[in-house]
Enzyme design. Sequence first.
Site, mmCIF file in Angstrom:
data_model
loop_
_atom_site.group_PDB
_atom_site.id
_atom_site.type_symbol
_atom_site.label_atom_id
_atom_site.label_comp_id
_atom_site.label_asym_id
_atom_site.label_seq_id
_atom_site.Cartn_x
_atom_site.Cartn_y
_atom_site.Cartn_z
ATOM 1 N N GLU A 142 13.571 23.540 23.495
ATOM 2 C CA GLU A 142 12.358 23.642 24.262
ATOM 3 C C GLU A 142 12.399 23.384 25.633
ATOM 4 O O GLU A 142 12.350 22.154 26.022
ATOM 5 C CB GLU A 142 11.273 22.956 23.667
ATOM 6 C CG GLU A 142 10.540 23.362 22.378
ATOM 7 C CD GLU A 142 9.025 23.042 22.295
ATOM 8 O OE1 GLU A 142 8.259 23.740 21.871
ATOM 9 O OE2 GLU A 142 8.850 21.791 22.510
ATOM 10 N N HIS A 158 9.260 15.357 20.679
ATOM 11 C CA HIS A 158 8.773 16.524 21.468
ATOM 12 C C HIS A 158 8.897 15.908 23.122
ATOM 13 O O HIS A 158 8.771 14.771 23.193
ATOM 14 C CB HIS A 158 7.285 16.684 21.196
ATOM 15 C CG HIS A 158 6.681 17.947 21.804
ATOM 16 N ND1 HIS A 158 6.299 18.119 23.092
ATOM 17 C CD2 HIS A 158 6.549 19.142 21.457
ATOM 18 C CE1 HIS A 158 5.954 19.063 23.756
ATOM 19 N NE2 HIS A 158 5.852 20.004 22.439
#
Length: 248
Positions: free
Chosen positions: A164, A96
Site C-alpha cells: 500500500e 497498516h
Amino acid sequence: MQKLIVGNLKMNMENLSQRDTYGKDFLEEFKQMKTKNHVAVCPPMIYLEYFYKLLNKTGVSIGAQDCFWELYGSYTGNTSPKTIKSIGAQFVIVGHSERRQYNHETDEDVARKVLMALRVELMPVVCVGYNSGGEEIDNVKEQVEFIVKNFSQDEIENIIFAYEPVWAIGSGKTPTTDDVHTMIMYIRSIIAATHGKECAEGVGILYGGSVVAENVTDLCTKTYADGVLVGGASLSPRKFAQIVRMLN
Ligand code: PGA
C-alpha cells in the site's frame, strides 16, 4: 487463481444505527453474490461479533483491523488475537500505515503481532509501503525483510502482504500497473532470497490504495496481485460489491 478482496472499514460507523444500515445494505448485496474469489471485511473491533453473525451464511469472512502482541494479561485497552479468533475472524490487518503513523508502530511491533496472530491461526495481512522517510522502495524492503527474517518458511506461507503506497491511500491516485507489478515482484524476490522461490511464489501479495470498481481489474490482474485491500470504496456496500463482481 482465487483472489482475496479485503474491505477495511477503518474507524467508521459511529453508532449502532449507522452500523445496522451498513450491515443491512451489505447483506443485501452479498447474500446472493456468487463469486469464485474470497471476500473479507474488517469492521471496527467493537462490531466484529455483529458482522460475524450477520455474514456467517454469506461466505464473506471477517477480519480485525489490528490486534495486540500478547494473548492475555494486563494490557488495558488492547485486544488479544485469541479473542479475535474466538469471535470467528479469519484475518487480522497488521501494520497498516495509519497505525505506523498515528500509533508509532515499528517493524518490531508488527512482527510481534504477526507472531501471536499465527499462534492462534489468524491470518495476518501485513501492510507495507508506509514511508517513514527516504525512498519508498527502501521502506518496503526494510518492512518486508524484517518479517521475512523473523519467520520460518512455514510461517511465511501463512502471512499475506499488502503493498500500500502511502500516497495512494484515500487520495484517488494509484501507481501504474507496471509500478505495482514491479513492487509485487520485488516483494517476492525478498521472500525468495531467504526462503526460496517456491515459498515466495505461494505467498499472497495484495495491492491497496484507492482501489475502486473502475481500476480493480487492471490493478489486480495486470499486476499479478493476489487480491486487493480496499478502504474508502468498501464503505459503500454497493461499491464494494461492484469491485467483487469486476474480479469474477
Ligand atoms: P483506500 O484505503 O482504498 O481508501 O485508499 C486503503 C487502505 O487504507 O487500506
